[in-house]
Design an enzyme around this catalytic site. Structure first.
Site, short mmCIF file in Angstrom:
data_model
loop_
_atom_site.label_atom_id
_atom_site.label_comp_id
_atom_site.label_asym_id
_atom_site.label_seq_id
_atom_site.Cartn_x
_atom_site.Cartn_y
_atom_site.Cartn_z
CB SER A 242 -0.58 3.37 7.34
OG SER A 242 0.14 2.43 8.03
CB THR A 243 2.26 7.42 9.40
OG1 THR A 243 2.20 8.50 8.38
CG2 THR A 243 3.16 8.23 10.37
CB CYS A 297 -1.19 9.79 0.78
SG CYS A 297 -0.53 9.71 -0.65
CD GLU A 394 -3.77 9.31 5.92
OE1 GLU A 394 -3.08 8.66 6.35
OE2 GLU A 394 -3.62 10.07 4.51
#
Lengths: 483, 296
Positions: A242-243, A297, A394
């Site tokens: 994850s970011t 992703c 997302e």
């Protein structure tokens, strides 16, 4: 379990792949210095099949002491591994590639059990790509002087690698193959919900005769990952996930000499122009968002469709989605498997509900979900604006947000209107338009008249908050070289 | 008891189009070891054999050059696997052919196996090393990619019967060319045996064709052949090389001149591949989206 409307003449008969091909032990240890061992504090956690919630095995949970031991083992192995002639390192990697090919079916079934994705995908996409990735990088091991990084590029040392649960073994391959080819040694932390294929990979390393300590696998949750990336004995950190976690890792590494590559989230736009071959585009859009239940992703989670063909595309899309088969991931006819975990299912559910609450129009085909396990019906949102949460965040699930545009300029502006920049798709018959649009998209991978294509020779990675660095291809080597 | 057993001798044959024919001429010549002891009667190939081999190589070119680089790499690696399993046979043949000790011959064979692995790894990388995007001054996509030139005639080295042979054949086929190979005149047996490995390595028939005989006799029709695209003169002496290069000029074959090689075991560069590659450059307009542009 099928969503199919009763319009077809024949029902599908169940076609389950046999589980007998894989033998899962009741418990697994950490793989450190060539041996399986329990965690120092004896902690374990369970891994379940997301399709049935059945407990598959119990796995050691690494703590800081275990991570430290693994990094030391990798450090020790680095001296001899990095000193091996490239041609010899290459042969180890070729062996691994071959053994992965030989054991492909076993690993495909295992991956499907632990992850919940359809066997059709693990068998036809994940596993062939895993083997290909090792095969490709094997060839680089003795050719690094030709890769454009100087006459004798050197490895970095110990690579700490943290990978996600969406493509467990494939992400391992993307990380381990280039690291070893360039002469680094590895401590890899697989995702908490999908540890098994990495532990089976340890056995592949054993069969290949890989020197001990070159690959170490520490299973556990985010704490083990955090301990690994923060360990002072690690020279290189590679993270896919994850970011939010990626940013945390970037902060942890600030002020150190560790090299960092990040492959993070995305909100890929799939742009369909009115001159596109629409049937082909619809197939691509479906693949773009429902491949791996949308837990990708680079998923094409935003459909940007030209207004003039909006209705036609939406009709075709709904028709096509209605034929997708959701259910037992081990069934060879299954298109959509289980969501990987209860947490992920909760996140998808919350975001989809938010989409509805914010005024977007929700649609799913008639769809019966299995009683046990984690499931989410394929979902489409129309009347989505750029301000909607489902157009910005997302979701990482089988949820497609549909937006429209009138001009190519507008399509580009909307596609780029995201903090992410991993992937994009362009559907048009016109070559010059493909190239003009591609030139202006701020995305690391642009697919034209296709989607979700991967190859070990082709660099993959994002712009902006989708991370930095590339994996695969000649470009991917840089991440593991002291250049 | 085994002392009394009479061994079964192998009839050495050519390798053409995936099959093992004798020379159409019916001729053979005596092959001896370095001390003059008879080893075998090898086929003495004719001009017709050379032309048949070119036909086979041309027929195989479409599918082989059209195969994915990954697939070609797998097959070249398979050749290494098959060779490893028959290592002892080649050690014996190389020792006899070159008058080497078992240990020295083993080094040659091991290096030859590793050479297949080296080129197996090149199949899907050479385009990334020698090709690339060109930043032309205009709104154009512009990409240069290497492509195989076609059918390559290869005169194998006259001394290094196996490592030298592999070192000149593997780079030719790695990139998608097909080959007509003329084995070293006095040391043809390891080359002819290589056909047995190639035939069981998923390599399509015709990709490599192996002829034995008088190098000058077979090379002349190959150098003059209008359907041969290139020629590697590794196994030609100075006078023959010049003569063949003149003949090759008739259809402008790509010519790789013989170079002195002291040690075939040294790690090769990319030259033996690029010698038989064409560069294709594709242009395509990128078009314009309109005046406004996007500022991201």
């Amino acid at each position: 379990m099928t969503m199919e409307k009763r319009t077809s003449a024949f029902e599908y008969a169940p076609a389950p792949e046999s589980r007998a091909v894989v033998d899962i032990a009741p418990s697994y240890g950490l793989f450190i210095d060539g041996e399986f061992a329990e965690a120092a504090d004896g902690k374990v956690f369970k891994t379940v099949s997301p399709a049935t919630e059945e407990v598959l095995s119990e796995v050691a949970e690494a703590g800081e002491a275990d991570v430290d031991r693994a990094v030391r083992a990798a450090r020790k192995a680095f001296e001899t591994w990095s000193a091996l002639p490239g041609a010899e390192r290459a042969k180890y990697l070729f062996r691994i590639a071959r053994i992965l090919q030989e054991r492909g079916r076993e690993l495909a079934v295992l991956e499907t059990l632990d992850n919940g994705k359809p066997i059709r995908e693990t068998r036809d996409a994940d596993l062939p790509l895993v083997a290909a990735h090792f095969f490709y990088h094997a060839g680089w091991a003795d050719k690094l002087s030709h890769a454009g990084y100087g006459p004798d590029p050197r490895p970095l040392g110990v690579a700490g690698q943290v990978i996600p649960w969406n493509f467990p073994l494939l992400m391992l391959a993307w990380k381990v193959a280039p690291a070893l080819a360039t002469g680094n040694t590895v401590v890899l932390k697989p995702a908490e919900t999908t540890p098994l294929s990495a532990l089976f990979f340890a056995d592949v390393c054993r069969q290949a005769g890989l020197p001990k300590g070159v690959v170490n696998i520490v299973t556990g949750d985010g704490r083990a990952g955090a301990a690994l990336v923060a360990h002072p004995g690690v020279d290189k950190v590679a993270f896919t996930g994850s970011t939010a976690v990626g940013k945390q890792i970037a902060r942890t590494l600030a002020g150190t000499r560790k090299k960092l590559t990040l492959e993070l989230g995305g909100k890929g736009a799939n742009i369909v122009f009115d001159d596109a071959p629409l049937d082909q585009a619809v197939e691509g859009v479906v693949n773009g968002i429902f491949f791996n239940q949308g837990q990708v992703c680079c998923a094409g989670s935003r459909l940007l469709v030209q207004e003039s063909v909006h209705d036609e595309v939406l009709d075709a899309l709904k028709r096509r989605i209605s034929t997708l088969r959701l259910g037992d991931p081990l069934d060879k006819n299954t298109d959509i498997g289980a969501i990987n975990s209860a947490q992920q299912l909760a996140r998808i559910t919350a975001l989809a509900d938010r989409g509805e609450a914010e005024g977007a129009e929700r649609w799913s085909p008639a769809c019966q979900l299995p009683e046990n396990g984690y499931w989410f019906a394929p979902t489409l949102f129309t009347n989505v604006t750029q301000a909607h949460t489902i157009a910005r965040d997302e979701i990482f699930g089988p949820v497609l947000s549909v937006l429209t545009f009138r001009t190519p300029d507008e399509a580009v502006a909307k596609a780029n209107n995201t903090p992410y920049g991993l992937s994009a798709g362009i559907w048009t018959e016109k070559g010059s338009r493909i190239l003009a649009v591609a030139n202006r998209l701020r995305a690391g991978v642009v697919w034209s008249n296709t989607f979700n294509k991967f190859d070990p020779t082709s660099p993959f990675g994002g712009y902006k908050e989708s991370g930095h660095g590339r994996e695969g291809g000649r470009h991917g080597l840089e991440a593991y070289l002291d250049v | 008891m085994s002392d009394a057993r009479l061994s079964v001798l192998k009839t050495y044959k050519l390798y053409v189009g995936g099959k093992f024919p004798r020379s159409e001429s019916g001729r053979v010549y005596e092959v001896t070891d370095s001390k003059g002891t008879w080893l075998a009667n090898a086929p003495l190939s004719s001009r017709k054999d050379a032309r048949d081999a070119v036909v086979a190589a041309r027929k195989a070119f479409g599918a082989w050059s059209g195969a994915t680089a990954y697939n070609r790499g797998q097959i070249l690696y398979r050749i290494a696997e098959m060779l490893e399993g028959r290592r002892d046979q080649y050690v014996r043949e190389v020792a006899e052919a070159e008058g080497l000790s078992k240990a020295k011959a083993a080094q040659q064979v091991d290096a030859a196996i590793d050479r297949w692995v080296w080129y197996a790894g090149w199949t899907d990388k050479i385009a990334q090393v020698v090709g690339g995007a060109n930043p032309v001054a205009g709104p154009y996509f512009n990409l240069s990619s290497p492509e195989p030139t076609g059918v390559v005639a290869v005169l194998a080295p006259q001394k290094s019967s196996f490592l030298g042979l592999v070192s000149v054949v593997a780079p030719v086929i790695a990139t998608g060319n097909t080959a007509v190979v003329v084995a070293g005149e006095r040391v043809p047996l390891p080359a002819l045996s290589l056909g047995e490995v190639l035939a069981t390595s998923d390599l399509p028939g015709g990709v490599v064709n192996i002829l034995s005989g008088r190098t000058a006799e077979i090379a002349a029709p190959l150098a003059a052949h209008q359907d041969v695209n290139a020629i590697d003169l590794a196994g030609a002496d100075e006078a023959l090389a010049k003569e063949l290069e003149i003949a090759a000029a008739d259809n402008l074959k790509r010519v790789l001149r013989p170079q002195p090689v002291d040690d075939w075991s040294a790690t090769p560069g990319t030259e033996r591949m690029t010698a038989f590659l064409e560069t294709k450059t594709v242009w395509h307009p990128t078009g314009a989206l309109g005046a406004s542009g996007s500022s991201y």
